[in-house]
Design an enzyme around this catalytic site. Sequence first.
Site, PDB file in Angstrom:
ATOM      1  N   GLY A  15      -1.492  -7.058   1.800  1.00  0.00           N
ATOM      2  CA  GLY A  15      -2.522  -6.016   1.780  1.00  0.00           C
ATOM      3  C   GLY A  15      -3.392  -6.121   0.543  1.00  0.00           C
ATOM      4  O   GLY A  15      -3.922  -5.126   0.052  1.00  0.00           O
ATOM      5  N   ASP A  65      -0.607 -10.748   9.603  1.00  0.00           N
ATOM      6  CA  ASP A  65      -0.087  -9.463  10.077  1.00  0.00           C
ATOM      7  C   ASP A  65       1.388  -9.462   9.716  1.00  0.00           C
ATOM      8  O   ASP A  65       2.185 -10.204  10.310  1.00  0.00           O
ATOM      9  CB  ASP A  65      -0.280  -9.342  11.599  1.00  0.00           C
ATOM     10  CG  ASP A  65       0.341  -8.063  12.154  1.00  0.00           C
ATOM     11  OD1 ASP A  65       1.032  -7.342  11.410  1.00  0.00           O
ATOM     12  OD2 ASP A  65       0.135  -7.790  13.352  1.00  0.00           O
ATOM     13  N   SER A 147       6.286   5.506  -2.106  1.00  0.00           N
ATOM     14  CA  SER A 147       5.310   6.585  -2.308  1.00  0.00           C
ATOM     15  C   SER A 147       6.009   7.783  -2.936  1.00  0.00           C
ATOM     16  O   SER A 147       7.202   8.022  -2.683  1.00  0.00           O
ATOM     17  CB  SER A 147       4.716   7.000  -0.965  1.00  0.00           C
ATOM     18  OG  SER A 147       4.038   8.237  -1.089  1.00  0.00           O
ATOM     19  N   TYR A 160       4.915   7.972   8.210  1.00  0.00           N
ATOM     20  CA  TYR A 160       4.615   7.254   6.958  1.00  0.00           C
ATOM     21  C   TYR A 160       5.625   7.637   5.866  1.00  0.00           C
ATOM     22  O   TYR A 160       6.192   6.758   5.198  1.00  0.00           O
ATOM     23  CB  TYR A 160       3.175   7.586   6.535  1.00  0.00           C
ATOM     24  CG  TYR A 160       2.803   7.065   5.174  1.00  0.00           C
ATOM     25  CD1 TYR A 160       2.525   5.717   4.976  1.00  0.00           C
ATOM     26  CD2 TYR A 160       2.752   7.924   4.067  1.00  0.00           C
ATOM     27  CE1 TYR A 160       2.196   5.239   3.703  1.00  0.00           C
ATOM     28  CE2 TYR A 160       2.429   7.449   2.816  1.00  0.00           C
ATOM     29  CZ  TYR A 160       2.144   6.111   2.635  1.00  0.00           C
ATOM     30  OH  TYR A 160       1.830   5.647   1.383  1.00  0.00           O
ATOM     31  N   LYS A 164       8.358   5.214   3.975  1.00  0.00           N
ATOM     32  CA  LYS A 164       8.366   4.997   2.516  1.00  0.00           C
ATOM     33  C   LYS A 164       9.728   5.345   1.909  1.00  0.00           C
ATOM     34  O   LYS A 164      10.115   4.808   0.872  1.00  0.00           O
ATOM     35  CB  LYS A 164       7.236   5.796   1.863  1.00  0.00           C
ATOM     36  CG  LYS A 164       5.838   5.242   2.200  1.00  0.00           C
ATOM     37  CD  LYS A 164       5.664   3.823   1.651  1.00  0.00           C
ATOM     38  CE  LYS A 164       4.340   3.203   2.006  1.00  0.00           C
ATOM     39  NZ  LYS A 164       4.138   1.865   1.428  1.00  0.00           N
TER      40      LYS A 164
HETATM   41  N1  LIG Z   1      -3.394   5.547  -2.095  1.00  0.00           N
HETATM   42  C1  LIG Z   1      -2.365   6.380  -2.231  1.00  0.00           C
HETATM   43  O1  LIG Z   1      -2.515   7.579  -2.458  1.00  0.00           O
HETATM   44  C2  LIG Z   1      -0.960   5.845  -2.157  1.00  0.00           C
HETATM   45  C3  LIG Z   1       0.085   6.675  -2.597  1.00  0.00           C
HETATM   46  C4  LIG Z   1       1.384   6.200  -2.520  1.00  0.00           C
HETATM   47  C5  LIG Z   1       1.638   4.935  -2.037  1.00  0.00           C
HETATM   48  N2  LIG Z   1       0.600   4.175  -1.606  1.00  0.00           N
HETATM   49  C6  LIG Z   1       0.917   2.857  -1.095  1.00  0.00           C
HETATM   50  O2  LIG Z   1       0.250   1.887  -1.870  1.00  0.00           O
HETATM   51  C7  LIG Z   1      -0.116   0.786  -1.037  1.00  0.00           C
HETATM   52  C8  LIG Z   1      -1.609   0.566  -1.099  1.00  0.00           C
HETATM   53  O3  LIG Z   1      -2.284   1.771  -0.826  1.00  0.00           O
HETATM   54  P1  LIG Z   1      -3.817   1.813  -0.413  1.00  0.00           P
HETATM   55  O4  LIG Z   1      -4.320   3.165  -0.774  1.00  0.00           O
HETATM   56  O5  LIG Z   1      -4.528   0.639  -0.928  1.00  0.00           O
HETATM   57  O6  LIG Z   1      -3.572   1.753   1.171  1.00  0.00           O
HETATM   58  P2  LIG Z   1      -4.492   1.218   2.320  1.00  0.00           P
HETATM   59  O7  LIG Z   1      -3.987   1.816   3.583  1.00  0.00           O
HETATM   60  O8  LIG Z   1      -5.868   1.521   1.984  1.00  0.00           O
HETATM   61  O9  LIG Z   1      -4.298  -0.355   2.255  1.00  0.00           O
HETATM   62  C9  LIG Z   1      -3.264  -1.015   2.855  1.00  0.00           C
HETATM   63  C10 LIG Z   1      -3.572  -2.497   2.941  1.00  0.00           C
HETATM   64  O10 LIG Z   1      -2.644  -3.062   3.841  1.00  0.00           O
HETATM   65  C11 LIG Z   1      -3.332  -3.862   4.788  1.00  0.00           C
HETATM   66  N3  LIG Z   1      -2.571  -3.876   6.033  1.00  0.00           N
HETATM   67  C12 LIG Z   1      -2.415  -2.875   6.941  1.00  0.00           C
HETATM   68  N4  LIG Z   1      -1.643  -3.303   7.965  1.00  0.00           N
HETATM   69  C13 LIG Z   1      -1.307  -4.599   7.700  1.00  0.00           C
HETATM   70  C14 LIG Z   1      -0.532  -5.573   8.379  1.00  0.00           C
HETATM   71  N5  LIG Z   1       0.051  -5.315   9.556  1.00  0.00           N
HETATM   72  N6  LIG Z   1      -0.390  -6.785   7.807  1.00  0.00           N
HETATM   73  C15 LIG Z   1      -0.980  -7.083   6.610  1.00  0.00           C
HETATM   74  N7  LIG Z   1      -1.745  -6.200   5.939  1.00  0.00           N
HETATM   75  C16 LIG Z   1      -1.893  -4.969   6.467  1.00  0.00           C
HETATM   76  C17 LIG Z   1      -4.695  -3.193   4.947  1.00  0.00           C
HETATM   77  O11 LIG Z   1      -5.657  -4.087   5.501  1.00  0.00           O
HETATM   78  C18 LIG Z   1      -4.984  -2.814   3.507  1.00  0.00           C
HETATM   79  O12 LIG Z   1      -5.561  -3.880   2.790  1.00  0.00           O
HETATM   80  C19 LIG Z   1       0.398   1.128   0.361  1.00  0.00           C
HETATM   81  O13 LIG Z   1       1.692   0.614   0.543  1.00  0.00           O
HETATM   82  C20 LIG Z   1       0.455   2.626   0.334  1.00  0.00           C
HETATM   83  O14 LIG Z   1       1.352   3.120   1.272  1.00  0.00           O
HETATM   84  C21 LIG Z   1      -0.683   4.591  -1.669  1.00  0.00           C
END
Ligand SMILES: NC(=O)c1ccc[n+]([C@@H]2O[C@H](COP(=O)([O-])OP(=O)(O)OC[C@H]3O[C@@H](n4cnc5c(N)ncnc54)[C@H](O)[C@@H]3O)[C@@H](O)[C@H]2O)c1
Length: 257
Positions: A15, A65, A147, A160, A164
């Site tokens: 990602g 993926d 998370s 979700y 997590k």
């Molecule tokens: N932003 C927040 O508030 C937050 C808080 C806690 C945890 N997180 C975690 O941090 C990480 C990044 O967060 P973010 O805000 O950038 O999330 P996001 O949802 O914007 O990004 C997730 C990334 O994963 C990729 N992705 C989705 N499905 C996929 C698959 N099947 N195979 C490969 N890639 C795939 C997407 O294209 C994207 O680049 C995630 O694990 C999220 O759960 C985020």
Amino acid sequence: MSDFDFAGRVAIVTGGGTGIGKTYSQEFAKAGVRVVIADIAGPEGEAVAQEINDAGGKALAITTDISSQEQTLAMAKATIEAFGQIDILINNASLMSALERRPWHEIDVDEWDRVMAVNLRGMFLCCQAVYPQMKEQQSGKIINISSSRFWLGTPMRLHYSTSKAGVIGLTRSLAREVGDDNIAVNAITPGFTESETQLATSTADYLAISEERYKGRTFKRAQLPGDLVGTVMFLASDASNFITGQTINVDGGESMR
Ligand SMILES: NC(=O)c1ccc[n+]([C@@H]2O[C@H](COP(=O)([O-])OP(=O)(O)OC[C@H]3O[C@@H](n4cnc5c(N)ncnc54)[C@H](O)[C@@H]3O)[C@@H](O)[C@H]2O)c1
């Protein structure tokens, strides 16, 4: 500061093409890491890799993926072909911003299954894919992104939150299974982070509620992707070589563990 020297290291950032993962890709590249961006969003991953290479770093985008074993195995194979080793796996990809926030009883079973397939099976498959190489090297750092929902029990997006929480179980048990191979497995729990994707998919009302939440933090401000980089780098570095199976909370002191 040799414990923080990343020269010659190779990291896979799942990602890594958008959101917080993009920041990990860029910052690790600046630290001298050769970065593989494994994202289902192919063009976005390519763009980040191009930007890193144009700036004099080394990066490769592999459209992946993570829920597909065929594709995660291909990801590991292409990484070894390009860079000869795999030192760090940042399991960052997940279905999050793509999910609507709904009450738990309105989540349909297909969406539940897809979240588990990406957030848990995908993480498991990425670990399995890099394991033979890390075992051969007798070293490796796996960093799993969970998370703060795990601690807080935040409502909406129950699938979700559940996934997590599963990340913590995976982290602990896997750490014990790969300790003899000198592979460290740790997790971080980020608080609500204003990634570009999070902002783009959150309603004005939700963002207002989130701003209200900042008041409950010890550091009363928005959490940005850059706030997570140092902790992930520490867990990827030799400075954390005796730490495994742990979960580090990075949320500006919203909750204390
Ligand atoms: N932003 C927040 O508030 C937050 C808080 C806690 C945890 N997180 C975690 O941090 C990480 C990044 O967060 P973010 O805000 O950038 O999330 P996001 O949802 O914007 O990004 C997730 C990334 O994963 C990729 N992705 C989705 N499905 C996929 C698959 N099947 N195979 C490969 N890639 C795939 C997407 O294209 C994207 O680049 C995630 O694990 C999220 O759960 C985020």
